[in-house]
Structure formats: C-alpha cells, structure tokens
Motif scaffolding. Sequence first.
Motif, mmCIF file in Angstrom:
data_model
loop_
_atom_site.group_PDB
_atom_site.id
_atom_site.type_symbol
_atom_site.label_atom_id
_atom_site.label_comp_id
_atom_site.label_asym_id
_atom_site.label_seq_id
_atom_site.Cartn_x
_atom_site.Cartn_y
_atom_site.Cartn_z
ATOM 1 N N VAL A 73 -0.942 9.678 6.232
ATOM 2 C CA VAL A 73 -0.693 8.357 5.702
ATOM 3 C C VAL A 73 -0.325 7.444 7.028
ATOM 4 O O VAL A 73 -0.653 6.471 7.180
ATOM 5 C CB VAL A 73 0.155 8.225 4.684
ATOM 6 C CG1 VAL A 73 0.321 6.653 4.245
ATOM 7 C CG2 VAL A 73 -0.394 9.143 3.567
ATOM 8 N N ILE A 124 -2.206 4.545 8.554
ATOM 9 C CA ILE A 124 -1.768 2.913 8.766
ATOM 10 C C ILE A 124 -1.497 2.370 10.075
ATOM 11 O O ILE A 124 -1.587 1.267 10.548
ATOM 12 C CB ILE A 124 -0.576 2.724 7.730
ATOM 13 C CG1 ILE A 124 -0.325 1.108 7.504
ATOM 14 C CG2 ILE A 124 0.679 3.389 8.688
ATOM 15 C CD1 ILE A 124 0.887 1.020 6.515
ATOM 16 N N ILE A 126 5.437 7.200 -2.925
ATOM 17 C CA ILE A 126 5.169 6.107 -1.990
ATOM 18 C C ILE A 126 4.005 6.184 -1.141
ATOM 19 O O ILE A 126 3.508 5.021 -1.005
ATOM 20 C CB ILE A 126 6.607 5.788 -1.110
ATOM 21 C CG1 ILE A 126 7.598 5.129 -2.237
ATOM 22 C CG2 ILE A 126 6.253 4.800 -0.112
ATOM 23 C CD1 ILE A 126 8.889 5.224 -1.382
ATOM 24 N N SER A 127 3.748 7.276 -0.597
ATOM 25 C CA SER A 127 2.405 7.692 0.296
ATOM 26 C C SER A 127 1.508 7.373 -0.504
ATOM 27 O O SER A 127 0.332 6.705 -0.001
ATOM 28 C CB SER A 127 2.533 9.053 0.721
ATOM 29 O OG SER A 127 3.671 9.108 1.732
ATOM 30 N N VAL A 182 0.960 3.744 -0.890
ATOM 31 C CA VAL A 182 0.269 3.105 0.382
ATOM 32 C C VAL A 182 -1.055 3.269 0.624
ATOM 33 O O VAL A 182 -2.174 2.483 1.098
ATOM 34 C CB VAL A 182 1.169 3.460 1.453
ATOM 35 C CG1 VAL A 182 0.590 3.247 2.865
ATOM 36 C CG2 VAL A 182 2.832 3.110 1.334
ATOM 37 N N GLY A 222 -3.241 1.205 -1.900
ATOM 38 C CA GLY A 222 -3.211 -0.163 -0.982
ATOM 39 C C GLY A 222 -3.992 -0.395 0.185
ATOM 40 O O GLY A 222 -4.694 -1.236 0.087
ATOM 41 N N LEU A 223 -4.109 0.650 0.869
ATOM 42 C CA LEU A 223 -4.914 0.558 2.053
ATOM 43 C C LEU A 223 -6.378 0.649 1.841
ATOM 44 O O LEU A 223 -7.328 -0.176 2.278
ATOM 45 C CB LEU A 223 -4.596 1.557 3.371
ATOM 46 C CG LEU A 223 -3.256 1.553 3.851
ATOM 47 C CD1 LEU A 223 -3.132 2.639 4.765
ATOM 48 C CD2 LEU A 223 -3.300 0.267 4.548
ATOM 49 N N LEU A 243 3.257 -2.621 2.673
ATOM 50 C CA LEU A 243 2.669 -1.268 2.590
ATOM 51 C C LEU A 243 3.410 -0.637 4.142
ATOM 52 O O LEU A 243 3.957 0.404 3.731
ATOM 53 C CB LEU A 243 1.347 -1.236 2.870
ATOM 54 C CG LEU A 243 0.512 -1.809 1.420
ATOM 55 C CD1 LEU A 243 -1.043 -1.548 1.872
ATOM 56 C CD2 LEU A 243 0.890 -0.848 0.454
ATOM 57 N N LEU A 244 3.390 -1.292 5.208
ATOM 58 C CA LEU A 244 4.095 -0.783 6.378
ATOM 59 C C LEU A 244 5.365 -0.508 5.973
ATOM 60 O O LEU A 244 6.078 0.561 6.389
ATOM 61 C CB LEU A 244 3.866 -1.714 7.247
ATOM 62 C CG LEU A 244 4.349 -1.274 8.861
ATOM 63 C CD1 LEU A 244 3.692 -0.061 9.158
ATOM 64 C CD2 LEU A 244 4.123 -2.373 9.910
ATOM 65 N N LEU A 294 7.084 0.079 3.409
ATOM 66 C CA LEU A 294 7.240 1.308 2.487
ATOM 67 C C LEU A 294 7.038 2.743 3.168
ATOM 68 O O LEU A 294 7.833 3.704 3.040
ATOM 69 C CB LEU A 294 6.203 1.229 1.279
ATOM 70 C CG LEU A 294 6.310 0.179 0.185
ATOM 71 C CD1 LEU A 294 5.119 0.242 -0.748
ATOM 72 C CD2 LEU A 294 7.425 0.467 -0.586
ATOM 73 N N ILE A 295 5.974 2.865 4.054
ATOM 74 C CA ILE A 295 5.858 4.014 4.639
ATOM 75 C C ILE A 295 7.003 4.135 5.845
ATOM 76 O O ILE A 295 7.289 5.265 6.043
ATOM 77 C CB ILE A 295 4.675 3.945 5.252
ATOM 78 C CG1 ILE A 295 3.964 5.530 5.586
ATOM 79 C CG2 ILE A 295 4.104 3.331 6.442
ATOM 80 C CD1 ILE A 295 3.871 6.518 4.473
#
Length: 276
Positions: free
Chosen positions: A27, A31, A141-142, A145, A148-149, A183-184, A186-187
């Motif tokens: 992930v 990203i 969470i991954s 993300v 979302g991506l 998103l960024l 979160l990761i």
Amino acid sequence: MFNFENYGELLTLVHNSLIAGAILGIVGGLIGVFVMQRDMAFAVHGISELSFAGAAAALLFGVNVVAGSLAGALIAAIMIGLLGSRARDRNSIIGVLMPFGLGLGILFLALYPGRSGNKFGLLTGQIISVDDPQLVWLTGISIVVLIGLLVMWRPLSFDSLDADVAAARGVPTRFVSLAFMVLLGLIVAVSVQIIGALLVLALLVTPAAAALRLSASPLWVPVLAMVFGFTSAVGGILLALGGSLPISPYITTISFSIYLIARLVGLRTKTRAGLR
C-alpha cells in the motif's frame, strides 16, 4: 554478523510482522507513486511528525496510541490539504508543522514515565513485535486506503499530472487533493506505529522513486513500486531475524539499495537510447 539457527521457529513468532510488512510495503508503494507525482515527499515527513506527536500524547495520557497517531496525522493532512494548494504555500506550512510536531512529541515523551522502549519505538518502529490488535488496525486502514485510491484513481492521476487541465475539464481538484491527503494521513499514521516516524519515507517514497527511475508507464510504475516496497519491508524483517541489528536499518538499506540500482539502470538505459 548473521546467525540463522532456529530460523524456522523465529519465523513462526513474527508472522504478524511479516503480514504487516507486506501490507505496508504494497500500500505504501502504491500511494507513494502519487506522492512522487504530486511532489509531496516533504509532506509525508511533515504528517509523520504530527502523527508522532499524537502518538506520544496518547502514550503519556494512557489512551489508545493508534488513535492518537491517527488524530495527529489527519490534523496535519487536512491542514496541508486545505491551506497548501500551491507548492510554495504547502512547503511553508510543512516547514512550520514539522518542528512543532517534533517538539511536542519530544516534550510528551520526556514527560512519559514508562518504558524507554515505548518511547524509542515511536521514532524507529516496532515492526518485530506487531500484536493482533495492531495488525487488525493496520489491515483495516490499509484496505480503506486501497479502496479509496482505486475509486479515485482516474481523477487523482489526472490531477497529479496536470492540475490546471484537470480543473478545466471539470475534475473537482480541491476535493481530490483533500481526499488524497486524508488517505495519505491514514497510511502514514499506521506506518509510524510499525516503522517509526523517522523511517516512514523508506516505504512511502523510496520504492515509488525507484520505480519512476525505471519506467514512465502508468501500469508498470505502480506495480514496480509495490514490488519494491514489499521487498524492502519483508526482506528487512527476514534479514533482521538472523542479524544482530534492529530491523529498521535492514529495511532502509534494502530500500535505498533498490533505489540506487534503479537509478543506475535508468541512467544506463537513457545513455544507450541517446547513442542510437
């Protein structure tokens, strides 16, 4: 320097860590492609500092460290997304946030009366001791993300390559930018929990930077970035099991070595193309 006796037994003890490393590598590499395209490597470090401050505050006050890390990262990501629409503004905001977040984090850790290992782990990571709750947080969470991506892949790619043209074509660039920053954030937050605030760039920037040295293909760049991130994280864990050093140097060394090789291969390819 390396001792691989009882290696099989050690592998069974760190299966959570291997899963966590694999997820983060994949992930984070994916990203990271957009991070590089949007010239936001500096933003990753800024978000990680606020995430570190949130985690340190949670550690001091005895609340969930992951929640504190997420809160700090999301605050930083949203501030950068809302206030830093232009590169110059964004870098100024990040330059202000980074020392503030780092200073707060150090203050909270200095006041924390618990084990020093917990303090050190927020800076350099604790990937070798990932427990089930951490793995659940990381995986959940991954997945968020990743979904979302995938959902915003086309508008995000368009906005990353040429924001002005994307806006003229009706792409909601401000919303896309803010959603990407969330998103960024979160990761980055879960990465800080695993590999530490100081080493986030090794998985969220370096693999993508290496991939961009080898290809410009919209298909192969993400694939290579995920492969490089996976190799760095999982390879670092596997080497650390037989080594005498903490895991972080192995991950960063593998990641940097991949980048150097990719850079050399890229230069050689360009040189050959120029001679034809």
